[in-house]
Design a protein around this motif. Structure first.
Motif, PDB file in Angstrom:
ATOM      1  N   MET A  58      13.047   5.270  -6.190  1.00  0.00           N
ATOM      2  CA  MET A  58      12.235   4.100  -5.874  1.00  0.00           C
ATOM      3  C   MET A  58      12.907   2.832  -6.374  1.00  0.00           C
ATOM      4  SD  MET A  58       8.251   3.259  -6.803  1.00  0.00           S
ATOM      5  CE  MET A  58       7.513   1.711  -6.251  1.00  0.00           C
ATOM      6  N   LEU A  59      13.472   2.886  -7.572  1.00  0.00           N
ATOM      7  CA  LEU A  59      14.174   1.719  -8.118  1.00  0.00           C
ATOM      8  C   LEU A  59      15.383   1.358  -7.272  1.00  0.00           C
ATOM      9  CD1 LEU A  59      14.017   2.472 -11.961  1.00  0.00           C
ATOM     10  CD2 LEU A  59      12.944   0.541 -10.775  1.00  0.00           C
ATOM     11  N   LEU A  60      16.153   2.380  -6.890  1.00  0.00           N
ATOM     12  CA  LEU A  60      17.350   2.128  -6.072  1.00  0.00           C
ATOM     13  C   LEU A  60      16.978   1.566  -4.702  1.00  0.00           C
ATOM     14  CD1 LEU A  60      19.524   5.287  -6.915  1.00  0.00           C
ATOM     15  CD2 LEU A  60      19.901   2.919  -7.668  1.00  0.00           C
ATOM     16  N   ASP A  61      15.938   2.127  -4.089  1.00  0.00           N
ATOM     17  CA  ASP A  61      15.500   1.631  -2.784  1.00  0.00           C
ATOM     18  C   ASP A  61      15.017   0.187  -2.880  1.00  0.00           C
ATOM     19  OD1 ASP A  61      16.127   4.003  -1.589  1.00  0.00           O
ATOM     20  OD2 ASP A  61      14.078   4.774  -1.526  1.00  0.00           O
ATOM     21  N   THR A  62      14.346  -0.140  -3.973  1.00  0.00           N
ATOM     22  CA  THR A  62      13.873  -1.515  -4.172  1.00  0.00           C
ATOM     23  C   THR A  62      15.053  -2.472  -4.306  1.00  0.00           C
ATOM     24  OG1 THR A  62      11.905  -0.679  -5.304  1.00  0.00           O
ATOM     25  CG2 THR A  62      12.444  -3.005  -5.608  1.00  0.00           C
ATOM     26  N   ARG A  97       8.087   8.700  -0.730  1.00  0.00           N
ATOM     27  CA  ARG A  97       8.959   7.598  -0.320  1.00  0.00           C
ATOM     28  C   ARG A  97       8.179   6.281  -0.368  1.00  0.00           C
ATOM     29  NH1 ARG A  97      12.008   6.901   5.549  1.00  0.00           N
ATOM     30  NH2 ARG A  97      13.488   5.299   4.880  1.00  0.00           N
ATOM     31  N   PRO A  98       7.955   5.770  -1.569  1.00  0.00           N
ATOM     32  CA  PRO A  98       7.132   4.563  -1.715  1.00  0.00           C
ATOM     33  C   PRO A  98       7.775   3.294  -1.162  1.00  0.00           C
ATOM     34  CG  PRO A  98       8.049   5.237  -3.824  1.00  0.00           C
ATOM     35  CD  PRO A  98       8.372   6.325  -2.872  1.00  0.00           C
ATOM     36  N   ILE A  99       9.090   3.286  -1.040  1.00  0.00           N
ATOM     37  CA  ILE A  99       9.796   2.104  -0.530  1.00  0.00           C
ATOM     38  C   ILE A  99      10.580   2.473   0.722  1.00  0.00           C
ATOM     39  CG2 ILE A  99      11.556   0.340  -0.984  1.00  0.00           C
ATOM     40  CD1 ILE A  99       9.172  -0.100  -2.702  1.00  0.00           C
ATOM     41  N   LYS A 100      10.291   1.799   1.826  1.00  0.00           N
ATOM     42  CA  LYS A 100      11.132   1.881   3.015  1.00  0.00           C
ATOM     43  C   LYS A 100      11.963   0.605   3.068  1.00  0.00           C
ATOM     44  CE  LYS A 100       8.551   5.049   5.969  1.00  0.00           C
ATOM     45  NZ  LYS A 100       7.938   5.249   7.318  1.00  0.00           N
ATOM     46  N   ARG A 150       3.529   6.334 -10.400  1.00  0.00           N
ATOM     47  CA  ARG A 150       3.047   7.504  -9.662  1.00  0.00           C
ATOM     48  C   ARG A 150       4.121   8.171  -8.807  1.00  0.00           C
ATOM     49  NH1 ARG A 150      -2.416   6.037  -6.643  1.00  0.00           N
ATOM     50  NH2 ARG A 150      -2.589   8.312  -6.673  1.00  0.00           N
ATOM     51  N   ALA A 151       5.287   7.554  -8.676  1.00  0.00           N
ATOM     52  CA  ALA A 151       6.327   8.076  -7.781  1.00  0.00           C
ATOM     53  C   ALA A 151       6.887   9.401  -8.281  1.00  0.00           C
ATOM     54  CB  ALA A 151       7.453   7.057  -7.645  1.00  0.00           C
ATOM     55  N   ASN A 152       7.202  10.288  -7.344  1.00  0.00           N
ATOM     56  CA  ASN A 152       7.808  11.572  -7.706  1.00  0.00           C
ATOM     57  C   ASN A 152       9.247  11.389  -8.182  1.00  0.00           C
ATOM     58  OD1 ASN A 152       5.456  12.852  -6.964  1.00  0.00           O
ATOM     59  ND2 ASN A 152       6.172  13.346  -4.895  1.00  0.00           N
ATOM     60  N   VAL A 200       0.838  -1.209   0.000  1.00  0.00           N
ATOM     61  CA  VAL A 200       0.000   0.000   0.000  1.00  0.00           C
ATOM     62  C   VAL A 200       0.870   1.255   0.000  1.00  0.00           C
ATOM     63  CG1 VAL A 200      -1.618   1.337   1.397  1.00  0.00           C
ATOM     64  CG2 VAL A 200      -2.020  -1.103   1.023  1.00  0.00           C
ATOM     65  N   ARG A 201       1.971   1.217   0.743  1.00  0.00           N
ATOM     66  CA  ARG A 201       2.879   2.372   0.765  1.00  0.00           C
ATOM     67  C   ARG A 201       3.399   2.674  -0.645  1.00  0.00           C
ATOM     68  NH1 ARG A 201       6.368   0.754   4.435  1.00  0.00           N
ATOM     69  NH2 ARG A 201       5.446   1.905   6.155  1.00  0.00           N
ATOM     70  N   MET A 202       3.617   1.644  -1.455  1.00  0.00           N
ATOM     71  CA  MET A 202       4.137   1.849  -2.814  1.00  0.00           C
ATOM     72  C   MET A 202       3.207   2.701  -3.668  1.00  0.00           C
ATOM     73  SD  MET A 202       5.586  -1.950  -3.807  1.00  0.00           S
ATOM     74  CE  MET A 202       6.850  -2.778  -2.838  1.00  0.00           C
ATOM     75  N   ILE A 203       1.897   2.564  -3.454  1.00  0.00           N
ATOM     76  CA  ILE A 203       0.957   3.300  -4.313  1.00  0.00           C
ATOM     77  C   ILE A 203       0.381   4.540  -3.643  1.00  0.00           C
ATOM     78  CG2 ILE A 203       0.320   1.218  -5.578  1.00  0.00           C
ATOM     79  CD1 ILE A 203      -2.262   1.107  -3.942  1.00  0.00           C
ATOM     80  N   SER A 204       0.628   4.713  -2.346  1.00  0.00           N
ATOM     81  CA  SER A 204       0.025   5.856  -1.644  1.00  0.00           C
ATOM     82  C   SER A 204       1.048   6.917  -1.234  1.00  0.00           C
ATOM     83  CB  SER A 204      -0.737   5.375  -0.404  1.00  0.00           C
ATOM     84  OG  SER A 204       0.132   4.719   0.489  1.00  0.00           O
ATOM     85  N   ASP A 205       2.293   6.531  -1.046  1.00  0.00           N
ATOM     86  CA  ASP A 205       3.341   7.471  -0.628  1.00  0.00           C
ATOM     87  C   ASP A 205       4.213   7.803  -1.840  1.00  0.00           C
ATOM     88  OD1 ASP A 205       5.416   8.899   0.474  1.00  0.00           O
ATOM     89  OD2 ASP A 205       5.638   7.606   2.226  1.00  0.00           O
ATOM     90  N   HIS A 206       3.920   8.917  -2.489  1.00  0.00           N
ATOM     91  CA  HIS A 206       4.636   9.267  -3.711  1.00  0.00           C
ATOM     92  C   HIS A 206       6.036   9.807  -3.425  1.00  0.00           C
ATOM     93  CE1 HIS A 206       0.756   8.522  -5.232  1.00  0.00           C
ATOM     94  NE2 HIS A 206       0.228   9.716  -4.979  1.00  0.00           N
TER      95      HIS A 206
END
Length: 585
Positions: A226-230, A180-183, A219-221, A172-178
């Motif tokens: 996001m790719l690097l965090d993943t 920081r979608p990945i912690k 949708r990520a800013n 859910v964080r991936m699609i709702s937090d633009h």
């Protein structure tokens, strides 16, 4: 003084949902507590052997990561190294603390319900459902699907179901937090924990994360971040679970391993039921709730993007899990699914929390727009919970009652019972020496047995062969666990010839007979890898040892160090937050 400040900031309304969840967990195991019974289901003896082996290793401080020296008839076969190794050791710690299988089952069942309920509550609050609605979603979730199966049948998929909401919090964080979608740490941690428990659940969770990842990336800013965090989360997961990948590389690189048992896919898909709501049945309450939720997100303009995504994906997965999906055709095209997936109903560990999550969002929206009808919603929610709770508690009560019957066991599938009376089994389930049960009830389980090259093309029932070659013979030998994880068998022979011994050999296994190491040409192997060795007249001593590759040892150390470092980071964060909280007070 610091603790006083912390407790002053804890309000009852914040704690109450967790108390309700814990109360539901106690209520669900209440029949078992009242009847003082242990439920021995279809997978109980298999997991009891795994856990007992881990517990005895720790008690004796004599470790063998691959070779099973204490459980499974002390046959030396490999189980835990390929099936939730760290989970087995943690369960072993619990068994050491509580001592009996009865107490182990009570505590572990309570934990499954508690973890699953809290996870569902946190997932619902993550999508901004009110606390009351999130609690209702949690209580419903605790009573359906795979979650009750640990207490009822000891299916390990229950732990995957309990942890599924935590995975979906990351989704859910991936699609709702633009922003920081990945912690990195939360995502890596939950995936690593699941890998260390149940590999198949990990595969299912990875598949469900993919659509969330694709939508989140769109949708990520900052798509690059996001790719690097993943990638970093994936690398951290690999480090934490290096022991698993090392085990698979070690065993499958040099050994041909038997497939798990095959099951007809359509017969193990989700079915619709007016009353039941467990494993293979979707009860009327959930059917109505999920159908209404799907209609709402498809027709309502108020439905949010998150609500639509979790509901549509959840509904699609539910359809795939059900017998409406063409499983007969797929089984014909992909027969390997019979032994890998086995039960399509396993997909519900993802579908249920997704749909409950969506329903919690919708219920929150409807409640905010119709405050006058709050009383009706509460009454309806109470009835829904009771309708799910009643069959679940009834199943628990019936299975708990079996313990006091002549049968004692709830499942006789694939077991060999050697007890003279039912009372012997009952006594062993409460005994403070858990190994007693495993000598009275033995499991014919063929998973992870090796297949010697000359038997690869033969079709035979390995469970029957395991019973003949291991279960029926292991009492003819004296077993002793030696230092360094070695296993010693001794026996007396009246003549000089070849004898099949109740051990399982892998390519990395070493045999030493009467003080001399045997080369591969000096003994034969049966169709399940049991050695046939040349015995001498009189006393014979055979030692089995698994030669652990140095490359695996390095990976195991890497995994343990990674967990240690991550634990230190976690403790540091907790201390930092406490100090920050203390200063604020």
């Amino acid at each position: 003084m610091g603790f006083d400040i912390v407790f002053k900031r804890i309000y009852w309304r914040d704690v109450a949902p967790y108390v309700w969840i814990a109360g539901m967990a106690v209520l669900l195991i209440l029949p078992q507590l009242i009847l003082h019974s242990t439920i021995v289901g279809s997978d109980a003896i298999f997991h009891f052997n795994r856990i007992y082996n881990a517990a005895k290793q720790m008690q004796n401080f004599n470790f063998s990561y691959f070779q099973t020296n204490y459980g499974f008839q002390q046959s030396g076969r490999i189980i835990n190294a390929l099936y939730g190794p760290y989970f087995a050791y943690l369960s072993g710690v619990l068994l050491i603390l509580v001592r009996s299988w009865y107490h182990f089952q009570i505590v572990s069942t309570f934990l499954v319900y508690l973890i699953g309920g809290i996870g569902m509550y946190l997932l619902a609050t993550k999508v901004r459902a009110t606390k009351q609605i999130a609690l209702i979603a949690a209580l419903l979730f605790m009573n359906v699907g795979w979650l009750p199966r640990w207490g009822l049948s000891q299916n390990l998929n229950s732990w995957g179901a309990a942890l599924a909401p935590f995975v979906l919090i990351c989704a859910v964080r991936m699609i709702s937090d633009h922003q920081r979608p990945i912690k990195i740490i939360p995502l890596a941690l939950i995936m690593a924990i699941i890998i260390e428990i149940h590999i198949l659940s990990t595969i299912l969770f990875t598949l469900v994360l993919l659509p969330f990842f694709m939508i989140g990336l769109w949708r990520a800013n900052d798509k690059i971040k996001m790719l690097l965090d993943t990638i970093l989360a994936a690398l951290l997961t690999i480090l934490l679970t290096a022991n698993i990948w090392g085990s698979f590389l070690t065993i499958f690189a040099n050994n041909s391993i038997a497939e798990p048992a095959k099951f007809a896919l359509e017969q193990n898909a989700l079915q619709f039921s007016m009353i039941l709501g467990q494993r293979n049945q979707l009860g009327a309450v959930c059917l109505i709730l999920f159908a209404a939720q799907l209609v709402y997100v498809l027709v309502s303009k108020q439905a949010t993007t998150v609500n639509r995504v979790v509901t549509v994906i959840g509904a699609l997965i539910l359809f795939i899990a059900s017998d409406l999906f063409p499983w007969v055709t797929l089984q014909h095209q992909l027969p390997f699914l019979q032994s890998t997936l086995q039960f399509p109903v396993r997909f519900t560990i993802i579908a249920y929390p997704l749909l409950f999550c969506g329903a919690a969002i919708s219920a929150t929206q409807l409640r905010l727009s119709s405050e006058r009808h709050t009383g009706y919603y509460r009454f309806g929610a109470l009835i829904a919970v009771l309708l799910c709770l009643a069959p679940n508690m009834l199943s628990m009560a019936l299975k708990a009652e079996t313990y006091h019957s002549v049968d004692v066991l709830n499942s006789w599938t694939g077991v060999t019972v050697l007890a003279d009376t039912p009372d012997q089994i009952r006594s062993s389930l409460h005994a403070e020496h858990p190994g007693q049960l495993l000598t009275l009830v033995e499991k014919r389980h063929p998973d992870y047995l090796p297949i010697p090259s000359e038997f690869k093309r033969l079709n035979f029932k390995r469970s029957d062969e395991y019973e003949k070659q291991i279960i029926d013979r292991h009492r003819e030998f004296e077993h002793k666990v030696l230092s360094g994880g070695r296993l010693q068998l001794t026996w007396n022979a009246e003549r000089r010839d070849y004898r099949q011994v109740p051990l399982i050999m892998y390519k990395e296994s070493i045999l030493q007979l009467n003080g001399h190491r045997l080369n591969s040409y000096q003994y034969d192997e049966t169709n399940i890898g049991a050695p046939v060795v040349p015995q001498e007249i009189g006393r014979n001593t055979l030692i089995l040892q698994f030669k652990q590759p140095r490359s695996f040892t390095n990976l195991l150390i890497l995994s343990l160090v990674s967990w240690l470092v991550l634990s230190c980071v976690g403790v540091g964060k907790v201390v930092y937050q406490y100090k920050k909280y203390y200063k604020r007070g």
